[in-house]
Design a protein around this motif. Structure first.
Motif, PDB file in Angstrom:
ATOM      1  N   ILE A 170       0.862  -1.177   0.000  1.00 44.38           N
ATOM      2  CA  ILE A 170       0.000   0.000   0.000  1.00 44.38           C
ATOM      3  C   ILE A 170       0.896   1.224   0.000  1.00 44.38           C
ATOM      4  O   ILE A 170       1.807   1.323   0.817  1.00 44.38           O
ATOM      5  CB  ILE A 170      -0.913   0.020   1.236  1.00 44.38           C
ATOM      6  N   CYS A 171       0.649   2.123  -0.917  1.00 38.24           N
ATOM      7  CA  CYS A 171       1.453   3.344  -0.982  1.00 38.24           C
ATOM      8  C   CYS A 171       0.514   4.514  -1.261  1.00 38.24           C
ATOM      9  O   CYS A 171      -0.046   4.629  -2.353  1.00 38.24           O
ATOM     10  CB  CYS A 171       2.515   3.215  -2.074  1.00 38.24           C
ATOM     11  N   LYS A 172       0.335   5.345  -0.244  1.00 42.11           N
ATOM     12  CA  LYS A 172      -0.506   6.538  -0.364  1.00 42.11           C
ATOM     13  C   LYS A 172       0.237   7.703   0.271  1.00 42.11           C
ATOM     14  O   LYS A 172       0.992   7.528   1.225  1.00 42.11           O
ATOM     15  CB  LYS A 172      -1.838   6.343   0.362  1.00 42.11           C
TER      16      LYS A 172
ATOM     17  N   ALA B 187      -3.474  10.736  -2.141  1.00 40.55           N
ATOM     18  CA  ALA B 187      -3.369  10.150  -3.481  1.00 40.55           C
ATOM     19  C   ALA B 187      -2.661   8.803  -3.399  1.00 40.55           C
ATOM     20  O   ALA B 187      -1.767   8.611  -2.575  1.00 40.55           O
ATOM     21  CB  ALA B 187      -2.605  11.088  -4.407  1.00 40.55           C
ATOM     22  N   ASP B 188      -3.065   7.891  -4.275  1.00 38.39           N
ATOM     23  CA  ASP B 188      -2.341   6.627  -4.419  1.00 38.39           C
ATOM     24  C   ASP B 188      -1.009   6.932  -5.081  1.00 38.39           C
ATOM     25  O   ASP B 188      -0.930   7.760  -5.992  1.00 38.39           O
ATOM     26  CB  ASP B 188      -3.128   5.639  -5.282  1.00 38.39           C
TER      27      ASP B 188
ATOM     28  N   GLN C 278       3.298   5.356  -5.922  1.00 38.80           N
ATOM     29  CA  GLN C 278       4.206   4.231  -6.134  1.00 38.80           C
ATOM     30  C   GLN C 278       5.362   4.365  -5.152  1.00 38.80           C
ATOM     31  O   GLN C 278       5.612   5.445  -4.621  1.00 38.80           O
ATOM     32  CB  GLN C 278       4.753   4.254  -7.567  1.00 38.80           C
TER      33      GLN C 278
ATOM     34  N   LEU D  16       3.158   9.168  -8.599  1.00 37.33           N
ATOM     35  CA  LEU D  16       1.805   8.818  -8.199  1.00 37.33           C
ATOM     36  C   LEU D  16       1.355   7.622  -9.026  1.00 37.33           C
ATOM     37  O   LEU D  16       1.984   7.267 -10.017  1.00 37.33           O
ATOM     38  CB  LEU D  16       0.862  10.006  -8.411  1.00 37.33           C
ATOM     39  N   SER D  17       0.248   7.022  -8.655  1.00 40.78           N
ATOM     40  CA  SER D  17      -0.200   5.811  -9.339  1.00 40.78           C
ATOM     41  C   SER D  17      -0.592   6.056 -10.797  1.00 40.78           C
ATOM     42  O   SER D  17      -0.589   5.145 -11.599  1.00 40.78           O
ATOM     43  CB  SER D  17      -1.361   5.164  -8.579  1.00 40.78           C
ATOM     44  N   ASP D  18      -0.909   7.291 -11.143  1.00 42.15           N
ATOM     45  CA  ASP D  18      -1.290   7.590 -12.526  1.00 42.15           C
ATOM     46  C   ASP D  18      -0.103   8.109 -13.349  1.00 42.15           C
ATOM     47  O   ASP D  18      -0.276   8.771 -14.357  1.00 42.15           O
ATOM     48  CB  ASP D  18      -2.448   8.579 -12.561  1.00 42.15           C
TER      49      ASP D  18
ATOM     50  N   THR E  71       0.996   8.018   4.179  1.00 38.33           N
ATOM     51  CA  THR E  71      -0.097   7.835   5.135  1.00 38.33           C
ATOM     52  C   THR E  71       0.281   6.738   6.133  1.00 38.33           C
ATOM     53  O   THR E  71       1.166   5.938   5.890  1.00 38.33           O
ATOM     54  CB  THR E  71      -1.414   7.473   4.430  1.00 38.33           C
TER      55      THR E  71
ATOM     56  N   SER F 237       0.426   3.161   4.856  1.00 37.37           N
ATOM     57  CA  SER F 237       1.324   2.843   3.740  1.00 37.37           C
ATOM     58  C   SER F 237       2.394   1.856   4.185  1.00 37.37           C
ATOM     59  O   SER F 237       2.922   1.937   5.281  1.00 37.37           O
ATOM     60  CB  SER F 237       2.005   4.117   3.219  1.00 37.37           C
TER      61      SER F 237
ATOM     62  N   CYS G 205       4.886   1.147   1.739  1.00 39.73           N
ATOM     63  CA  CYS G 205       6.029   1.441   0.874  1.00 39.73           C
ATOM     64  C   CYS G 205       6.970   2.402   1.601  1.00 39.73           C
ATOM     65  O   CYS G 205       6.647   2.945   2.648  1.00 39.73           O
ATOM     66  CB  CYS G 205       5.567   2.055  -0.449  1.00 39.73           C
TER      67      CYS G 205
END
Length: 95
Positions: free
Chosen positions: A30-32, A62-63, A65, A75-77, A89, A92, A94
């Protein structure tokens, strides 16, 4: 005799773990991140010369990496933010 016993126990543990070495299951990562700046620029690449594609407000989550380059976290996007202005968070896993 002892060697055979140790190998037998290791074999049972290997089979019990689904054929994977023990400890190889880390679970989903989990990485936020939470924004700590008042307004954070979101960029198309990992650098302050990359174009700004959007902004995020303080306390936005935000999600992300685990990937960090040149002080920017992906970010995930596949957009990037300065890691100086975000915090992982509490949930997280990661780094």
């Amino acid at each position: 005799m002892i060697v055979i016993g140790v190998l037998g126990i290791a074999g049972v543990m290997y089979v019990a773990n689904g054929g994977k070495p023990m400890g190889s299951e880390k679970g989903p990562q989990i990485c936020k991140v939470t924004v700590t700046a008042d307004i954070l620029n979101v960029r198309s690449g990992p650098g302050d010369m990359q174009p700004i594609v959007s902004t995020m407000q303080r306390d936005a989550v935000a999600d992300a990496q685990a990937r960090v380059e040149n002080g920017y976290r992906m970010l995930s996007d596949r957009r990037w933010v300065s890691s100086q202005f975000v915090a992982l968070t509490s949930d997280s896993t990661c780094t």
